[in-house]
Design an enzyme around this catalytic site. Sequence first.
Site, PDB file in Angstrom:
ATOM      1  N   CYS A   1     -23.806  73.955 -31.915  1.00 40.40           N
ATOM      2  CA  CYS A   1     -24.247  73.425 -33.211  1.00 40.40           C
ATOM      3  C   CYS A   1     -25.769  73.240 -33.206  1.00 40.40           C
ATOM      4  O   CYS A   1     -26.292  72.346 -32.544  1.00 40.40           O
ATOM      5  CB  CYS A   1     -23.534  72.092 -33.469  1.00 40.40           C
ATOM      6  SG  CYS A   1     -24.177  71.150 -34.863  1.00 40.40           S
TER       7      CYS A   1
ATOM      8  N   CYS B   1     -26.856  69.813 -34.337  1.00 40.83           N
ATOM      9  CA  CYS B   1     -26.658  68.797 -33.286  1.00 40.83           C
ATOM     10  C   CYS B   1     -27.853  68.783 -32.330  1.00 40.83           C
ATOM     11  O   CYS B   1     -28.314  67.717 -31.924  1.00 40.83           O
ATOM     12  CB  CYS B   1     -25.376  69.076 -32.506  1.00 40.83           C
ATOM     13  SG  CYS B   1     -23.866  69.002 -33.485  1.00 40.83           S
TER      14      CYS B   1
END
Length: 107
Positions: free
Chosen positions: A31, A34
Amino acid sequence: MAAQQWTDVQWKEGLSQEDKLVLVEFWAPWCGYCRRIGPALTKVAEQYAETVTVAQINIDDFPALADDQGVELVPTFLLYRGGTLLDTLVAPGSKAALDAFLAPHLK
């Protein structure tokens, strides 16, 4: 202090802390968002070290836990006190958003 990397076992133990808030990020290594919010999370962990435990759970390693907690998107932040879910935040845009999320719950 960086966020703690938790397993499903540490999840069960960590949520029982009565004296601190527990901020848990459900994230994934693939991600990109993230990874971008990671430095802000590290700053939050350092700034609130006395009152907030900051932990991360990799949804790839513990998908059943993420499902049990209703995590559909990453990053998802769950805030607990004494094992009780207080609030949820999905994909905050900045450290300021994390600070604002925590502010009403700090003693």
